[in-house]
Design a protein around this motif. Structure first.
Motif: not given
Length: 551
Positions: A216, A219, A288, A290-295
């Protein structure tokens, strides 16, 4: 009983053999003639320690052999259980070499000293002068009352229960200590377990989170690369997959003209299919990622928690961490299970305590039942052996359970009719102890079932009528037991069924002990000498005849 004793090369004995009577055997002789040396040699075949210093000839072997006869079932059971010849006559032999090595044999079978002692304890009771000290021992005093009570099987049953009772008590104390320690750690373990539960890690979660975080976090770069590759394969000005498809179609059209083209066409087709598949998977994967700051934040939090627990518990994998959690869970369960175990063990303990207490009470009742009779008989015999004002009393006090029950048994003695009874060791003299020992052994002789009783100067310090009464007691004992006694008392010697005289001879400058059986005039002469010295008077001869019963 002891039929025959053969001794060679022991102390001042070069060689001698004695054939004993089955009744009262008396050994007399001057002081230093070797009477007690014979008893010492006998001690060797009864299991006492050997020493090369006792050799008559230092370069030769010492040899002591005793021939016993017994019908006691316990003795024959002993022989059978130890794989020895079970014969009516039992030959016990002891050898000591010049270098001090000792060997023991029972019916020609080599045995250990422990086995020799075990057998001899069932054949002979050897009482020597210093053995009167046993009278002061509370265990000996208890054994006397137990012998009279004849409850050996009950005592064995009690001791088996008592042993289990003590083992259970020890186990219970151990469980309680474990429970106490577990409770002390319980709060901390609860805290640790709650921490694990709140963390909620699953198998390999930390390792999987590390891998996902890498993906992530990178990503954007990964998507750029994947898009570029997919474009080159499918969407560029000259995409590879369509070109490869065109080339594959061309080769398929001509493959039938020669066999050499067919495998090449298959390989090219396979390459086209593989590249198309790769392009499709790259496209799917790209969709599938994607950059996800919350993750990323979530994964970082999980890893921070995981790494903290790794460090705290000294591990480096989720698998090891979960193993620590299982261990803590087991400790928490143990507190509960230990409580159950303690309850079960307490019930077992109380049951054994009750059983032991009941058996101990039975033992006490049996012992108490013997006290009055023992005191009456012993006190009558004390008068006979010249202790006119002496009395013995048995004090039994009850206490906590121990290996022999709950009783503490003490023989108390009043030597001068003062009405004050004290412990034997405080008030009884050596001579009094000797006579007391003879009295006690005469009272318990039937109970102990020993074929042979040996007394080494147990009559020391008495004379006259007291000595005669001691002799009478021995004579009565010899009706059911073989008695062998060393004595200086003519009153006792006169009652013998077999009178052996020990004397010294000199051979080649060496003093040697010899033994002969006295009969007729020789016996009368020996007793007359005991009465009045080396040159007995006519009165002494007459007195000796009267004592022996010769007309």
């Amino acid at each position: 009983m002891l039929i025959r004793l053969h001794i060679e090369n022991y102390a001042i004995i070069e060689r001698l053999e004695v054939n004993f009577s089955k009744c009262l055997n008396i050994i007399t002789g001057e002081t230093g003639a070797g009477k007690s040396i014979i008893i010492g040699a006998l001690g060797l075949i009864l299991g006492e320690r050997a020493d090369s210093a006792v050799l008559f000839e230092k370069e030769a072997k010492c040899f002591v052999e005793g021939t016993f006869s017994t019908h006691l079932p316990a003795v024959h059971t002993f022989l059978q259980s130890n794989n020895m010849d079970d014969t009516e006559e039992i030959i016990v032999r002891r050898e000591i070499t010049a270098n001090g090595k000792s060997r023991a044999f029972i019916n020609d079978t080599p045995v250990t000293l422990a086995l020799l002692k075990a057998l001899s304890s069932q054949l002979v009771d050897l009482h020597q002068q210093f053995d009167t000290l046993e009278l002061n021992d509370s265990d000996f005093q208890r054994e006397v009352i137990d012998a009279l009570a004849a409850h050996a099987s009950l005592l064995s049953e009690y001791q088996a229960v008592y042993k289990s009772y003590m083992e259970t008590s020890k186990a219970l104390e151990g469980l309680k200590l474990d429970h106490e320690n577990a409770i002390k750690e319980n709060d901390y373990n609860n805290f640790l377990f709650t921490e694990f539960e709140e963390a909620g890690f699953k198998t390999n979660e930390v390792e999987d989170a590390e891998e996902e975080l890498k993906l992530v976090s990178n990503s954007e770069n990964i998507k750029t690369v994947l898009t570029n590759i997919y474009t080159q394969l499918n969407n560029s000005d000259q995409p590879l997959v369509p070109q490869l498809k065109s080339l594959n179609n061309q080769l398929q059209n001509i493959k039938d003209f020669t066999q050499a083209l067919s495998p090449l066409a298959e390989r090219l087709h396979a390459s086209y299919v593989e590249l198309q598949d790769i392009a499709d998977e790259l496209d799917t994967l790209n969709d599938h990622i994607n950059y996800d700051a919350e993750k990323i934040s979530f994964l970082n939090d999980r890893l921070t928690t995981g790494y903290r627990l790794f460090k705290k518990h000294g591990v480096n994998s989720t698998k090891s961490l979960l193993k620590v959690k299982d261990g803590i869970a087991s400790k928490l369960d143990k507190v509960i299970s230990l409580g159950d175990e303690i309850t079960a063990k307490e019930n077992e303990f109380e049951k054994l305590k009750t059983q032991a207490s009941q058996l101990a009470a039975h033992l006490s009742k049996n012992r108490q039942a013997q006290v009055s009779s023992f005191e009456q008989k012993a006190n009558k015999l004390l008068i006979k052996v010249g202790m006119l004002n002496a009395k013995i009393k048995v004090a039994i006090t009850t206490g906590a359970l121990h290996i022999f029950g709950t009783d503490d048994i003490q023989f108390l003695f009043d030597a001068n009719n003062t009405g004050r009874f004290e412990q034997l060791r405080k008030v009884a003299s050596g001579g009094e102890l000797s006579r007391l020992m003879l009295i006690i052994k005469s009272l318990v002789a039937k109970s102990i079932q020993l074929p042979t009783l040996i007394f080494d100067e147990i009559d020391s310090g008495i004379s006259g009528e007291a000595a005669r009464q001691v002799g009478i007691i021995m004579k009565e004992l010899s009706g059911e037991h073989q008695i062998i006694s060393i004595t200086h008392q003519p009153q006792i010697a006169a009652l013998a069924n077999a009178h052996f005289f020990v004397y010294k001879t000199s051979k080649s400058g060496k003093v040697n002990t010899a033994v002969k059986l006295l009969t007729g005039n020789d016996r009368i002469n020996a007793i007359a000498i005991m009465l009045s010295g080396d040159k007995p008077t006519a009165a002494a001869f007459e007195n000796a005849k009267e004592m022996i019963g010769v007309a």
